[in-house]
Design an enzyme around this catalytic site. Structure first.
Site, PDB file in Angstrom:
ATOM      1  CB  SER A 141    -107.904 -64.219   2.045  1.00  0.00           C
ATOM      2  OG  SER A 141    -109.554 -64.319   2.665  1.00  0.00           O
ATOM      3  CE1 TYR A 154    -107.637 -60.396   6.306  1.00  0.00           C
ATOM      4  CE2 TYR A 154    -109.501 -62.061   5.631  1.00  0.00           C
ATOM      5  CZ  TYR A 154    -108.305 -61.589   5.871  1.00  0.00           C
ATOM      6  OH  TYR A 154    -107.223 -62.959   5.589  1.00  0.00           O
ATOM      7  CB  ALA A 156    -112.885 -53.772   1.949  1.00  0.00           C
ATOM      8  CE  LYS A 158    -105.587 -60.278   4.179  1.00  0.00           C
ATOM      9  NZ  LYS A 158    -104.118 -60.183   3.491  1.00  0.00           N
ATOM     10  CB  ILE A 187    -104.301 -71.205   6.304  1.00  0.00           C
ATOM     11  CG1 ILE A 187    -104.699 -71.652   4.802  1.00  0.00           C
ATOM     12  CG2 ILE A 187    -103.252 -72.746   6.413  1.00  0.00           C
ATOM     13  CD1 ILE A 187    -104.870 -72.420   4.034  1.00  0.00           C
TER      14      ILE A 187
END
Ligand SMILES: NC(=O)c1ccc[n+]([C@@H]2O[C@H](COP(=O)([O-])OP(=O)(O)OC[C@H]3O[C@@H](n4cnc5c(N)ncnc54)[C@H](O)[C@@H]3O)[C@@H](O)[C@H]2O)c1
Length: 260
Positions: A141, A154, A156, A158, A187
């Site tokens: 991401s 999140y 960390a 990714k 997205i």
């Protein structure tokens, strides 16, 4: 056709970017195994592929479970007759909180975004080697490239995906296996809205979900969210032989969000 006769596994393929990728890969000549926990949506994707003349199999699995994250690989290799590529697309939003975080949420964020894709990878390597090499792709991401205000957990996880990809690219180059990551910005998929609707995300932002989406969009140079098909295009390229000298990259697909 750009990936004619390749045999591929796609996770989180029932919706959003995974679905768009599955449809595109099949249209470009691949035979695909599609894995997701949503069995009925998964069947609809396979039906759409077959209606268009493509080849698809499905397996319902909760990929936060190690056994199921492994089983999808065996099912794919059995059904397809081998494996040339895997798009480890599965992931989940993370909690916004830091001090009063629910540690079960934190653990699920790490498990689904990072551990589960490593478990699937470990099971896939022998199959890729047996075909003389192949390609692995992961969905990180923009939150894997820069810090995410929305969810440190999140971010960390990714960031961890990108570290894993770079290390695996080095390890697997002698086996002719390329390893890359995609880093999507916002997205337009159901997950975009799931993220901003989480109660602790709203508390953090102090605004309603639609206002939060607009605020995030305004920060993107291209001033719009991406479409799932735009990510599928990048996935197709990285999984195809057109990317034969590309390994260990984390490619932003983000309308310029990380350019500045
Ligand atoms: N949408 C975005 O803005 C965005 C941005 C950057 C990265 N991502 C990443 O993209 C991936 C999600 O893709 P999407 O946006 O196409 O989402 P989506 O909401 O359209 O689809 C997510 C799919 O994942 C499946 N899934 C969720 N948990 C699962 C589990 N435990 N086991 C099996 N399947 C499971 C769901 O059933 C669903 O079909 C994640 O890795 C996410 O971190 C999304």
């Amino acid at each position: 056709m750009r990936i004619e006769n390749k045999l591929g596994l796609v996770t989180a393929a029932a919706s959003g970017m995974g679905r768009a990728g599955a449809l595109r890969f099949a249209a470009e000549g691949a035979s695909v195994m599609l894995a997701d926990r949503d069995a009925s949506a998964l069947h609809a994707v396979a039906e759409a592929i077959e209606a268009a003349g493509g080849r698809a199999h499905t397996i319902a699995a909760d990929l936060s479970n190690d056994d199921e994250a492994r089983d999808i690989v065996r099912a794919a290799a059995d059904a397809l007759g081998g494996l040339d590529f895997v798009w480890n697309h599965v992931g989940t939003p993370g909690p916004a909180r830091v001090e009063e975080v629910d540690w079960n949420d934190f653990a699920l964020t790490m498990d689904l975004n990072l551990r589960s894709v490593a478990v699937t990878t470990a099971a896939a390597l022998a199959h890729l080697r047996a075909r003389g090499g192949g390609a692995l792709l992961y969905t990180s991401s923009v939150s894997g490239l820069i810090g995410s205000r929305q969810s440190p957990a999140y971010s960390a996880a990714k960031h961890g995906v990108i570290g894993y990809v770079k290390a695996m690219a080095i390890r697997l180059a002698p086996d002719n296996i390329r390893v890359n990551a995609l880093c999507p910005g916002p997205i337009d998929t159901p997950m975009l809205r799931v993220f901003v609707k989480l109660p602790d995300q709203q508390a953090l932002a102090g605004m309603d979900p639609e206002a939060l989406i607009e605020q995030r969009q305004a920060r993107i140079p291209m001033q719009r969210p991406g479409r799932p098909e735009e990510v599928a295009n990048a996935a197709l390229f990285l999984l195809s032989d057109e990317a034969s000298y590309i390994t260990g990259v984390a490619l932003p697909v983000d309308g310029g969000a990380t350019a500045g």
